[in-house]
Design a protein around this motif. Sequence first.
Motif, PDB file in Angstrom:
ATOM      1  N   PHE A   1     -11.391 -23.220 -23.579  1.00  0.00           N
ATOM      2  CA  PHE A   1     -10.790 -22.062 -24.236  1.00  0.00           C
ATOM      3  C   PHE A   1     -11.305 -20.730 -23.681  1.00  0.00           C
ATOM      4  CE2 PHE A   1     -10.142 -25.528 -27.165  1.00  0.00           C
ATOM      5  CZ  PHE A   1      -8.838 -25.328 -27.584  1.00  0.00           C
ATOM      6  N   ILE A   2     -12.048 -20.786 -22.578  1.00  0.00           N
ATOM      7  CA  ILE A   2     -12.480 -19.569 -21.893  1.00  0.00           C
ATOM      8  C   ILE A   2     -12.070 -19.675 -20.431  1.00  0.00           C
ATOM      9  CG2 ILE A   2     -14.381 -18.993 -23.447  1.00  0.00           C
ATOM     10  CD1 ILE A   2     -16.290 -20.397 -21.509  1.00  0.00           C
ATOM     11  N   HIS A   3     -11.866 -18.530 -19.802  1.00  0.00           N
ATOM     12  CA  HIS A   3     -11.389 -18.491 -18.425  1.00  0.00           C
ATOM     13  C   HIS A   3     -12.196 -17.496 -17.602  1.00  0.00           C
ATOM     14  CE1 HIS A   3      -8.100 -20.466 -20.522  1.00  0.00           C
ATOM     15  NE2 HIS A   3      -7.715 -20.949 -19.349  1.00  0.00           N
ATOM     16  N   ALA A   4     -12.200 -17.732 -16.299  1.00  0.00           N
ATOM     17  CA  ALA A   4     -13.059 -16.940 -15.423  1.00  0.00           C
ATOM     18  C   ALA A   4     -12.603 -15.493 -15.290  1.00  0.00           C
ATOM     19  CB  ALA A   4     -13.130 -17.596 -14.038  1.00  0.00           C
ATOM     20  N   ASP A   5     -11.290 -15.282 -15.253  1.00  0.00           N
ATOM     21  CA  ASP A   5     -10.753 -13.946 -15.043  1.00  0.00           C
ATOM     22  C   ASP A   5      -9.301 -13.908 -15.502  1.00  0.00           C
ATOM     23  OD1 ASP A   5      -9.105 -14.987 -12.839  1.00  0.00           O
ATOM     24  OD2 ASP A   5     -10.970 -15.017 -11.683  1.00  0.00           O
TER      25      ASP A   5
ATOM     26  N   ASN B   1     -18.603 -10.664 -23.415  1.00  0.00           N
ATOM     27  CA  ASN B   1     -19.795 -11.192 -24.070  1.00  0.00           C
ATOM     28  C   ASN B   1     -20.337 -12.375 -23.270  1.00  0.00           C
ATOM     29  OD1 ASN B   1     -21.709 -12.355 -25.766  1.00  0.00           O
ATOM     30  ND2 ASN B   1     -20.551 -11.901 -27.621  1.00  0.00           N
ATOM     31  N   VAL B   2     -21.335 -12.117 -22.456  1.00  0.00           N
ATOM     32  CA  VAL B   2     -21.905 -13.158 -21.611  1.00  0.00           C
ATOM     33  C   VAL B   2     -22.501 -14.284 -22.445  1.00  0.00           C
ATOM     34  CG1 VAL B   2     -23.663 -13.664 -19.875  1.00  0.00           C
ATOM     35  CG2 VAL B   2     -22.368 -11.533 -19.745  1.00  0.00           C
ATOM     36  N   ARG B   3     -23.075 -13.951 -23.579  1.00  0.00           N
ATOM     37  CA  ARG B   3     -23.662 -14.983 -24.431  1.00  0.00           C
ATOM     38  C   ARG B   3     -22.616 -15.957 -24.948  1.00  0.00           C
ATOM     39  NH1 ARG B   3     -28.171 -11.965 -28.297  1.00  0.00           N
ATOM     40  NH2 ARG B   3     -29.597 -11.323 -26.598  1.00  0.00           N
ATOM     41  N   LEU B   4     -21.432 -15.441 -25.229  1.00  0.00           N
ATOM     42  CA  LEU B   4     -20.356 -16.315 -25.681  1.00  0.00           C
ATOM     43  C   LEU B   4     -19.967 -17.295 -24.577  1.00  0.00           C
ATOM     44  CD1 LEU B   4     -18.306 -17.123 -27.841  1.00  0.00           C
ATOM     45  CD2 LEU B   4     -16.786 -15.323 -26.975  1.00  0.00           C
ATOM     46  N   VAL B   5     -19.865 -16.788 -23.362  1.00  0.00           N
ATOM     47  CA  VAL B   5     -19.569 -17.666 -22.220  1.00  0.00           C
ATOM     48  C   VAL B   5     -20.638 -18.735 -22.093  1.00  0.00           C
ATOM     49  CG1 VAL B   5     -19.302 -17.796 -19.715  1.00  0.00           C
ATOM     50  CG2 VAL B   5     -18.334 -15.862 -20.969  1.00  0.00           C
ATOM     51  N   ASP B   6     -21.898 -18.335 -22.137  1.00  0.00           N
ATOM     52  CA  ASP B   6     -23.001 -19.280 -21.983  1.00  0.00           C
ATOM     53  C   ASP B   6     -23.024 -20.341 -23.075  1.00  0.00           C
ATOM     54  OD1 ASP B   6     -23.881 -18.069 -19.675  1.00  0.00           O
ATOM     55  OD2 ASP B   6     -25.349 -16.792 -20.696  1.00  0.00           O
ATOM     56  N   SER B   7     -22.524 -20.009 -24.247  1.00  0.00           N
ATOM     57  CA  SER B   7     -22.528 -20.965 -25.356  1.00  0.00           C
ATOM     58  C   SER B   7     -21.356 -21.939 -25.302  1.00  0.00           C
ATOM     59  CB  SER B   7     -22.503 -20.224 -26.700  1.00  0.00           C
ATOM     60  OG  SER B   7     -21.240 -19.596 -26.907  1.00  0.00           O
ATOM     61  N   MET B   8     -20.318 -21.623 -24.489  1.00  0.00           N
ATOM     62  CA  MET B   8     -19.104 -22.431 -24.476  1.00  0.00           C
ATOM     63  C   MET B   8     -18.853 -23.151 -23.163  1.00  0.00           C
ATOM     64  SD  MET B   8     -16.470 -19.828 -26.470  1.00  0.00           S
ATOM     65  CE  MET B   8     -15.149 -21.060 -26.561  1.00  0.00           C
ATOM     66  N   ILE B   9     -19.379 -22.659 -22.064  1.00  0.00           N
ATOM     67  CA  ILE B   9     -19.043 -23.159 -20.738  1.00  0.00           C
ATOM     68  C   ILE B   9     -19.501 -24.599 -20.532  1.00  0.00           C
ATOM     69  CG2 ILE B   9     -21.165 -22.408 -19.586  1.00  0.00           C
ATOM     70  CD1 ILE B   9     -19.355 -21.437 -17.259  1.00  0.00           C
TER      71      ILE B   9
ATOM     72  N   ILE C   1     -10.585 -13.215 -23.672  1.00  0.00           N
ATOM     73  CA  ILE C   1     -10.835 -11.769 -23.636  1.00  0.00           C
ATOM     74  C   ILE C   1     -12.189 -11.453 -24.271  1.00  0.00           C
ATOM     75  CG2 ILE C   1     -10.090  -9.543 -24.563  1.00  0.00           C
ATOM     76  CD1 ILE C   1      -7.207 -10.506 -24.243  1.00  0.00           C
ATOM     77  N   ALA C   2     -12.493 -12.104 -25.388  1.00  0.00           N
ATOM     78  CA  ALA C   2     -13.789 -11.892 -26.039  1.00  0.00           C
ATOM     79  C   ALA C   2     -14.930 -12.331 -25.128  1.00  0.00           C
ATOM     80  CB  ALA C   2     -13.837 -12.661 -27.356  1.00  0.00           C
ATOM     81  N   ALA C   3     -14.739 -13.434 -24.413  1.00  0.00           N
ATOM     82  CA  ALA C   3     -15.795 -13.954 -23.535  1.00  0.00           C
ATOM     83  C   ALA C   3     -16.045 -13.041 -22.347  1.00  0.00           C
ATOM     84  CB  ALA C   3     -15.418 -15.355 -23.054  1.00  0.00           C
ATOM     85  N   TRP C   4     -15.011 -12.375 -21.845  1.00  0.00           N
ATOM     86  CA  TRP C   4     -15.209 -11.459 -20.715  1.00  0.00           C
ATOM     87  C   TRP C   4     -16.119 -10.297 -21.094  1.00  0.00           C
ATOM     88  CZ3 TRP C   4      -9.235 -11.409 -19.792  1.00  0.00           C
ATOM     89  CH2 TRP C   4      -8.867 -12.612 -19.182  1.00  0.00           C
TER      90      TRP C   4
END
Length: 206
Positions: free
Chosen positions: A54-58, A26-34, A21-24
């Motif tokens: 620990f992150i999901h697309a949707d 915060n794009v920077r968070l996604v970029d740092s974890m993907i 939910i946090a990653a959805w």
Amino acid sequence: MDLLQAPATMALLVTNILVSIAAWQNVRLVDSMIFDMTLIRRRHEYHRMITSGFIHADPMHLFMNMLALFFLGPALEYAVGTWAYLGVYLASLLGGSLWTLMEHYRDSSYRALGASGAVSGVTSAAAIIFPLTTIRVFFALPMPFILFAALYIGWSAWAAASRVRDGIGHAAHLGGALTGIGLVCLLWPAFVRTTWDQVVQAVLPP
């Protein structure tokens, strides 16, 4: 099995949901974890092989993975113990990422995310320990758990080898599932022997 008696499964569910939910938002968070092939290969950012799980697309992607974990996690955790179960989960996540790295090594644009590898490992491990438990595929089709796992692994292997592009991480599924099986065979061989006896008796009754 009561989820309240499965602290590791509860913690994993909560962590996946909150971080996703946090990653959805915060794009920077996604970029740092993907899982990013270029950054893993060139900058050696190997942490992405774990954090990407620990992150999901949707919401639907998250829901499907967490639904499987909700139903399968507690039983496996009870069978092998909390810390061992957590080890299976994380090792399967890493196994799925390693298989993905191998399959897509030359594709510098490849990116991936989701807990599918870890959940696949939990699924395959649980299938060995509870082989004849009936599960309902798509909540409708009854099937022995071990048969479902075999079909799932077979499909994942074919899809990964064929480079099927359907938005699903088949390589992660395959690597995670094989890791789960390998860990059960290595750490709990008694389960494997029991499963073999049960399957033989079911297929070849006296």
